[in-house]
Design a protein around this motif. Sequence first.
Motif, mmCIF file in Angstrom:
data_model
loop_
_atom_site.group_PDB
_atom_site.id
_atom_site.type_symbol
_atom_site.label_atom_id
_atom_site.label_comp_id
_atom_site.label_asym_id
_atom_site.label_seq_id
_atom_site.Cartn_x
_atom_site.Cartn_y
_atom_site.Cartn_z
ATOM 1 N N GLN A 1 -109.527 42.851 31.018
ATOM 2 C CA GLN A 1 -110.756 43.593 30.748
ATOM 3 C C GLN A 1 -111.184 44.491 31.904
ATOM 4 O O GLN A 1 -111.863 45.488 31.682
ATOM 5 N N ASP B 1 -109.118 38.424 23.903
ATOM 6 C CA ASP B 1 -109.836 38.159 25.147
ATOM 7 C C ASP B 1 -111.093 37.326 24.903
ATOM 8 O O ASP B 1 -111.459 36.478 25.718
ATOM 9 N N GLU B 2 -111.759 37.562 23.770
ATOM 10 C CA GLU B 2 -112.925 36.753 23.430
ATOM 11 C C GLU B 2 -112.510 35.297 23.181
ATOM 12 O O GLU B 2 -113.211 34.361 23.607
ATOM 13 N N GLN C 1 -109.129 42.839 22.070
ATOM 14 C CA GLN C 1 -110.498 42.437 22.390
ATOM 15 C C GLN C 1 -110.804 41.045 21.846
ATOM 16 O O GLN C 1 -111.386 40.201 22.543
ATOM 17 N N GLN D 1 -118.409 38.364 32.928
ATOM 18 C CA GLN D 1 -118.699 36.975 32.547
ATOM 19 C C GLN D 1 -117.600 36.035 33.040
ATOM 20 O O GLN D 1 -117.888 34.918 33.489
ATOM 21 N N TYR E 1 -111.842 33.695 26.539
ATOM 22 C CA TYR E 1 -113.077 33.322 27.242
ATOM 23 C C TYR E 1 -113.653 32.031 26.658
ATOM 24 O O TYR E 1 -114.023 31.110 27.411
ATOM 25 N N LEU F 1 -108.176 37.081 31.973
ATOM 26 C CA LEU F 1 -109.211 37.840 31.286
ATOM 27 C C LEU F 1 -109.733 38.991 32.146
ATOM 28 O O LEU F 1 -109.919 40.110 31.665
ATOM 29 N N ASP G 1 -118.202 43.907 30.380
ATOM 30 C CA ASP G 1 -119.065 42.738 30.213
ATOM 31 C C ASP G 1 -118.280 41.430 30.225
ATOM 32 O O ASP G 1 -118.650 40.475 30.921
ATOM 33 N N LEU G 2 -117.192 41.382 29.460
ATOM 34 C CA LEU G 2 -116.419 40.148 29.371
ATOM 35 C C LEU G 2 -115.737 39.831 30.699
ATOM 36 O O LEU G 2 -115.623 38.662 31.085
#
Length: 201
Positions: free
Chosen positions: A168, A138-139, A135, A177, A142, A164, A173-174
């Motif tokens: 995900q 992935d953040e 996670q 986005q 982004y 991404l 949510d990610l």
Amino acid sequence: MSTSFAKPCFFQIAFQAAALSLISSATLLPLKAIAQNASSQPPKVQPTQAQPVEATKPNSLENSVFSIAGGQRLMAESMTAVSQQNYDQAVSKLQDARQVFNQLSNFYQELTTSFSGIDNRISDSHRRKALQAAQLRDEATYQLAVVYRAKNQPELSVPLLIQLIRSQAPTRDLGQQAYQQLFELGFVDAQYLPPSATTPK
């Protein structure tokens, strides 16, 4: 005084060893795949003599860059660089953070598989770590894509955003986005509206 990221010796050794291990540094295991693996675990087997985790941790990695805390420090430093519009430094920090989290996720997933059916308490613990690291990876991915947009390098953002979404899924949510970023860039022309957004209230 230079603020460039100097990798500690252990960090270099860890990544050199990773290149020779079963896990390739290029491997990016999707977050959803790690989560799905939990449902395919063999039946729980009670360990004969489960040893408690020792309270003391000699040679702890918490202060090393090669740890979840270390990767989070890199991300915090990248946000400081962004606030100062030092985008080159932000990119460097985010790339390092992404690599750290990806390696950690892969290593924890290997430990999850190794202990599955032997000691599922340990296996579950490592699976949670693998999910957490994935996670965070992935953040970082982004944020890196967003910084590339700020640098007017959208061609570098697109492959990161697609990775991404694959990791995900578009419903998270990610993932949403990331797809919105692709839409804003003009790479896709169909906007995605989640079911909740299209359902009349």
